[in-house]
Scaffold this active site. Sequence first.
Site, PDB file in Angstrom:
ATOM      1  N   HIS A  82      45.758  39.131  23.653  1.00  9.43           N
ATOM      2  CA  HIS A  82      45.695  37.799  23.027  1.00  9.43           C
ATOM      3  C   HIS A  82      45.868  36.696  24.077  1.00  9.43           C
ATOM      4  O   HIS A  82      46.298  35.588  23.761  1.00  9.43           O
ATOM      5  CB  HIS A  82      46.784  37.616  21.950  1.00  9.43           C
ATOM      6  N   ARG A  92      50.150  36.879   2.580  1.00  5.37           N
ATOM      7  CA  ARG A  92      50.236  36.106   1.346  1.00  5.37           C
ATOM      8  C   ARG A  92      50.669  36.987   0.181  1.00  5.37           C
ATOM      9  O   ARG A  92      51.510  36.591  -0.643  1.00  5.37           O
ATOM     10  CB  ARG A  92      48.888  35.444   1.045  1.00  5.37           C
ATOM     11  N   ARG A 121      49.796  47.866  12.417  1.00  7.19           N
ATOM     12  CA  ARG A 121      50.383  48.523  13.589  1.00  7.19           C
ATOM     13  C   ARG A 121      51.896  48.467  13.513  1.00  7.19           C
ATOM     14  O   ARG A 121      52.479  47.477  13.075  1.00  7.19           O
ATOM     15  CB  ARG A 121      49.912  47.848  14.881  1.00  7.19           C
ATOM     16  N   ARG A 128      34.106  37.531  25.329  1.00  6.91           N
ATOM     17  CA  ARG A 128      35.480  38.021  25.252  1.00  6.91           C
ATOM     18  C   ARG A 128      35.482  39.493  25.623  1.00  6.91           C
ATOM     19  O   ARG A 128      34.745  40.303  25.047  1.00  6.91           O
ATOM     20  CB  ARG A 128      36.026  37.859  23.841  1.00  6.91           C
ATOM     21  N   GLU A 138      40.454  30.368  20.393  1.00  5.72           N
ATOM     22  CA  GLU A 138      40.117  31.269  21.488  1.00  5.72           C
ATOM     23  C   GLU A 138      38.692  31.056  21.979  1.00  5.72           C
ATOM     24  O   GLU A 138      38.405  31.162  23.180  1.00  5.72           O
ATOM     25  CB  GLU A 138      40.327  32.716  21.046  1.00  5.72           C
ATOM     26  N   ASN A 193      31.861  37.382  20.808  1.00  5.09           N
ATOM     27  CA  ASN A 193      32.992  38.291  20.658  1.00  5.09           C
ATOM     28  C   ASN A 193      32.477  39.516  19.921  1.00  5.09           C
ATOM     29  O   ASN A 193      32.385  39.516  18.691  1.00  5.09           O
ATOM     30  CB  ASN A 193      34.123  37.610  19.887  1.00  5.09           C
TER      31      ASN A 193
END
Length: 401
Positions: free
Chosen positions: A182, A286, A243, A93, A386, A11
């Site tokens: 995704h 968190r 975003r 990927r 993934e 990736n």
Amino acid sequence: MTTGTRVLVLNAGSSSVKYQLIDMLDGAKLASGLVERIGEEHGRLLHLPLTGEPRETLRRFDGHGPALDAVAEELAADLMGLDSPELAAIGHRVVHGGLRFTRPTLVTDPVLAEIRRLIPVAPLHNPANITGIEVARRLRPDLPQVAVFDTAFHATLPEHAARYAIDRKTADEHRVRRYGFHGTSHQYVSRATARLLGRDPAELNVIVLHLGNGASASAVAGGVCVETSMGLTPLEGLVMGTRSGDADPGLVFHLHRVGGMGIDEIDDLLNRRSGLLGLCGDNDMREVVRRAQEGEEDAKLAFDSYVHRIRRYLGGYYAVLGRVDAVAFTAGVGENSAEVRAAVCANLEELGISVDPELNAVRSRDARTVSPSYSRVAVAVVPTDEELEIAQQTFALVRAV
């Protein structure tokens, strides 16, 4: 047909390379790691073998070539180098496959040229993906290289869900449509949810909530994706770490005409300075939860905005599917934030959705349900994988060749 049973998954990002070496006989991850800060003075390679201690290398990596050379050296030190006859293929990927690539694809020169042609619709991702493929082909020109596309799982969207309501000629000329992203995660999690529930994926309707720094939702009917929240780019949809997600398109014109902002500045605002970060100055959920619980109003606003957007999509996808059998939370926030899961599912009993507070509070790396036994809709926490999904798709393709 290959006789090897191992797949190396790469990736490649703009300044990083993540990798995993997976034995397809049992799905064991023989090694994994990360090269980060490629091209910077203080680069770092962290190699995690299946057995033995992690190994860290701190030095400059002048490009993806030297970075992948270093990965190959680490694997060779574990007697699992790229020259191993056990290596069946390298799976890559690739973020954007457009309309052409809707399944795993063996990389050839024409395929690579088409991935390059798609750079305008994925300028931050496809160039790095291409570099990773090119370097891997140089290192092992004899080995099958397979591209697995983030957009592929969403290629089944009905045309009325994939189209934007703009002039069709203009849209077609510039390849403007909703592609979704995704995809490998949504595909893996929807199937893993069916396994968890002991159901056939073909008979299950699942809403998958992939909640990480990037976040997306999908509606999966009988194993087929029929809706997803990301669109032409990964900017559309849910509130994310940095975003904005959904915003009135007129916002761009307003900021340009009234605010005097340039296009690149607006792009940076919406992609890198919005979302949780823009609302409260923090994109770590968190910290957002901690600050909200301590009474900080901007953190509470960020948390509530994040949850509200998810609930809006959840309700919409319920209507799209007509019947929902499961809601699956995955990725960093989805897997680890009991607070987000509880808030998303609050007061949805009329839809058959609820969580058991005790089950929801349990932290585990295993796939599990957190809904009461009587719930009509199973609420599941399903860790995504993934890399394993890419490896499985890669191996299936090369075994069939």
